[in-house]
Scaffold this motif. Structure first.
Motif, PDB file in Angstrom:
ATOM      1  N   LEU A 159       3.900 -13.738  -4.215  1.00 59.58           N
ATOM      2  CA  LEU A 159       4.878 -13.435  -5.248  1.00 59.58           C
ATOM      3  C   LEU A 159       6.231 -13.251  -4.576  1.00 59.58           C
ATOM      4  O   LEU A 159       6.437 -12.305  -3.808  1.00 59.58           O
ATOM      5  N   GLN A 160       7.149 -14.153  -4.847  1.00 61.63           N
ATOM      6  CA  GLN A 160       8.443 -14.127  -4.181  1.00 61.63           C
ATOM      7  C   GLN A 160       9.399 -13.204  -4.922  1.00 61.63           C
ATOM      8  O   GLN A 160       9.607 -13.338  -6.124  1.00 61.63           O
ATOM      9  N   THR A 161       9.959 -12.258  -4.193  1.00 60.50           N
ATOM     10  CA  THR A 161      10.933 -11.325  -4.744  1.00 60.50           C
ATOM     11  C   THR A 161      12.115 -11.229  -3.787  1.00 60.50           C
ATOM     12  O   THR A 161      12.060 -11.761  -2.667  1.00 60.50           O
ATOM     13  N   GLN A 162      13.153 -10.524  -4.200  1.00 58.09           N
ATOM     14  CA  GLN A 162      14.296 -10.336  -3.313  1.00 58.09           C
ATOM     15  C   GLN A 162      13.982  -9.385  -2.171  1.00 58.09           C
ATOM     16  O   GLN A 162      14.774  -9.227  -1.236  1.00 58.09           O
ATOM     17  N   PHE A 163      12.809  -8.750  -2.215  1.00 59.99           N
ATOM     18  CA  PHE A 163      12.408  -7.831  -1.155  1.00 59.99           C
ATOM     19  C   PHE A 163      11.397  -8.458  -0.193  1.00 59.99           C
ATOM     20  O   PHE A 163      10.950  -7.803   0.742  1.00 59.99           O
ATOM     21  N   GLY A 164      11.055  -9.713  -0.426  1.00 55.25           N
ATOM     22  CA  GLY A 164      10.078 -10.390   0.419  1.00 55.25           C
ATOM     23  C   GLY A 164       9.017 -11.062  -0.432  1.00 55.25           C
ATOM     24  O   GLY A 164       9.068 -11.047  -1.666  1.00 55.25           O
ATOM     25  N   THR A 165       8.045 -11.679   0.242  1.00 54.40           N
ATOM     26  CA  THR A 165       6.947 -12.349  -0.446  1.00 54.40           C
ATOM     27  C   THR A 165       5.690 -11.504  -0.309  1.00 54.40           C
ATOM     28  O   THR A 165       5.216 -11.251   0.800  1.00 54.40           O
ATOM     29  N   PHE A 166       5.164 -11.073  -1.439  1.00 56.96           N
ATOM     30  CA  PHE A 166       4.000 -10.203  -1.464  1.00 56.96           C
ATOM     31  C   PHE A 166       2.768 -11.025  -1.853  1.00 56.96           C
ATOM     32  O   PHE A 166       2.765 -11.690  -2.893  1.00 56.96           O
ATOM     33  N   VAL A 167       1.750 -10.980  -1.016  1.00 55.72           N
ATOM     34  CA  VAL A 167       0.523 -11.720  -1.281  1.00 55.72           C
ATOM     35  C   VAL A 167      -0.522 -10.758  -1.839  1.00 55.72           C
ATOM     36  O   VAL A 167      -0.915  -9.803  -1.158  1.00 55.72           O
ATOM     37  N   PRO A 168      -0.972 -10.965  -3.086  1.00 51.84           N
ATOM     38  CA  PRO A 168      -2.011 -10.098  -3.651  1.00 51.84           C
ATOM     39  C   PRO A 168      -3.264 -10.138  -2.786  1.00 51.84           C
ATOM     40  O   PRO A 168      -3.731 -11.219  -2.415  1.00 51.84           O
ATOM     41  N   PRO A 169      -3.812  -8.994  -2.434  1.00 52.13           N
ATOM     42  CA  PRO A 169      -4.911  -8.962  -1.463  1.00 52.13           C
ATOM     43  C   PRO A 169      -6.263  -9.363  -2.039  1.00 52.13           C
ATOM     44  O   PRO A 169      -6.443  -9.526  -3.249  1.00 52.13           O
ATOM     45  N   ASN A 170      -7.201  -9.536  -1.134  1.00 50.29           N
ATOM     46  CA  ASN A 170      -8.610  -9.742  -1.469  1.00 50.29           C
ATOM     47  C   ASN A 170      -9.140  -8.437  -2.075  1.00 50.29           C
ATOM     48  O   ASN A 170      -9.074  -7.382  -1.452  1.00 50.29           O
ATOM     49  N   ILE A 171      -9.646  -8.500  -3.319  1.00 55.53           N
ATOM     50  CA  ILE A 171     -10.199  -7.290  -3.945  1.00 55.53           C
ATOM     51  C   ILE A 171     -11.676  -7.485  -4.282  1.00 55.53           C
ATOM     52  O   ILE A 171     -12.197  -6.861  -5.208  1.00 55.53           O
ATOM     53  N   THR A 172     -12.350  -8.361  -3.508  1.00 59.77           N
ATOM     54  CA  THR A 172     -13.789  -8.505  -3.685  1.00 59.77           C
ATOM     55  C   THR A 172     -14.496  -7.315  -3.035  1.00 59.77           C
ATOM     56  O   THR A 172     -13.870  -6.443  -2.431  1.00 59.77           O
ATOM     57  N   SER A 173     -15.811  -7.320  -3.131  1.00 60.59           N
ATOM     58  CA  SER A 173     -16.594  -6.199  -2.613  1.00 60.59           C
ATOM     59  C   SER A 173     -16.828  -6.251  -1.109  1.00 60.59           C
ATOM     60  O   SER A 173     -17.542  -5.403  -0.563  1.00 60.59           O
ATOM     61  N   ASP A 174     -16.218  -7.231  -0.440  1.00 57.62           N
ATOM     62  CA  ASP A 174     -16.372  -7.271   1.019  1.00 57.62           C
ATOM     63  C   ASP A 174     -15.771  -6.003   1.626  1.00 57.62           C
ATOM     64  O   ASP A 174     -14.631  -5.640   1.316  1.00 57.62           O
ATOM     65  N   PRO A 175     -16.514  -5.322   2.502  1.00 58.18           N
ATOM     66  CA  PRO A 175     -16.029  -4.032   3.028  1.00 58.18           C
ATOM     67  C   PRO A 175     -14.880  -4.148   4.008  1.00 58.18           C
ATOM     68  O   PRO A 175     -14.188  -3.153   4.266  1.00 58.18           O
ATOM     69  N   ASN A 176     -14.664  -5.322   4.555  1.00 54.77           N
ATOM     70  CA  ASN A 176     -13.600  -5.486   5.549  1.00 54.77           C
ATOM     71  C   ASN A 176     -12.403  -6.267   4.990  1.00 54.77           C
ATOM     72  O   ASN A 176     -11.277  -5.780   5.000  1.00 54.77           O
ATOM     73  N   ALA A 177     -12.661  -7.471   4.501  1.00 58.53           N
ATOM     74  CA  ALA A 177     -11.574  -8.287   3.968  1.00 58.53           C
ATOM     75  C   ALA A 177     -11.149  -7.834   2.583  1.00 58.53           C
ATOM     76  O   ALA A 177      -9.995  -8.019   2.179  1.00 58.53           O
TER      77      ALA A 177
END
Length: 291
Positions: free
Chosen positions: A71-89
């Motif tokens: 998501l490109q904003t004037q504050f930088g590009t924010f990438v929505p994270p992995n929200i699956t049930s994987d305990p690490n990623a």
């Protein structure tokens, strides 16, 4: 010299006081997290809350809820994270308390969250909805590949600064129905301000990326929230909408003017509102068109 001593001392005291105020924790009402979660209701909330459209990169094919496009904003590009049930990623290692804190108070295990994640809206969700959503996310198929890193330049990459932002602009609370309005109106307002977070995209923001709540749903000219049209009753009526046609547009994307909504709104419809119940689509249409 004595005068300068007092001036410096006063400025130091003011600075310390401001720092204490801006860095204090921001928390809302305590939630009841002893409720029993329901996966079916939670899976519906995944669609209701826009999780799929934001956290799934269909173009890259990385997997359901495994991380979205930047998501490109004037504050930088924010990438929505992995929200699956994987305990690490993903978030499989999160406790319900940690999940609730992120959704309700904008505080994740890694620290203060950036408001590009709409916790300003999710804080309004009910305790049961929070528990149900967590239960469903913990039941998703784990994807072990982490999302790409966000590209946030200095000084916006200083996460501690978000504590100051929250103290200035964020007031965690829970949705309170309007006793003078109908159940369908209140359900629609809950969706628009809460899980569906329509106000996050369809409202202007100030120079620091905070929502202008006084102009909620009046449209966004661009910037952090992107460009989005007004959803005020006057604007919707001018575009030819009534409750039934707006509910229909949220299902199939066709407007009264025989246009087809695409781009970001097309994704919202395809991955979200088209899979809502008719009752919820009519509820949000009823609220948005109310005088």
């Amino acid at each position: 010299m004595r005068r300068w001593f007092w001036v410096v001392g006063a400025l130091a005291a003011i600075g310390i006081g401001a720092a204490v105020y801006l860095l204090r924790p921001v928390t809302g009402p305590v939630r009841d997290l002893t409720l029993v979660g329901d996966v079916t209701r939670g899976n519906y909330l995944i669609r209701l809350g826009g999780c799929v459209a934001c956290h799934t990169n269909n173009q890259a094919g990385t997997g359901f809820l495994a991380g979205g496009m930047g998501l490109q904003t004037q504050f930088g590009t924010f990438v929505p994270p992995n929200i699956t049930s994987d305990p690490n990623a993903g978030i499989g290692g999160w406790t319900l308390t940690q999940f609730s804190d992120a959704m309700s108070n904008g505080m994740g295990p890694q620290g203060n969250l950036y408001p590009v994640f709409p916790y300003e809206n999710y804080t309004l969700m009910s305790d049961q909805d929070i528990v149900d959503l967590y239960t469903a996310l913990m039941a998703t198929a784990p994807v072990s590949t982490p999302a790409a890193e966000s590209q946030i330049p200095f000084p916006f990459n200083i996460r501690l600064a978000m504590a100051g932002w929250k103290n200035l602009f964020f007031k965690p609370a829970r949705f309170v129905p309007d006793a003078d309005q109908s159940d369908i109106y209140n359900r629609g307002k809950y969706l628009a301000y809460g899980p569906a977070h329509c106000v996050a995209c369809h409202s202007p923001r100030n120079a620091l990326g905070a929502l202008d709540w006084g102009q909620a749903l009046s449209g966004s000219p661009g910037g952090t929230g992107g460009k989005a049209p007004s959803l005020t009753p006057a604007a919707l009526l001018e575009a030819g909408y009534d409750v039934d046609s707006l509910a229909q547009t949220l299902e199939d994307g066709f407007t009264p003017g025989f246009d087809v909504l695409g781009a970001a709104m097309g994704e919202v419809i395809g991955d979200g509102t088209s899979q809502w119940t008719l009752e919820d689509r009519q509820a949000i249409a009823t609220y948005l068109l109310a005088d």
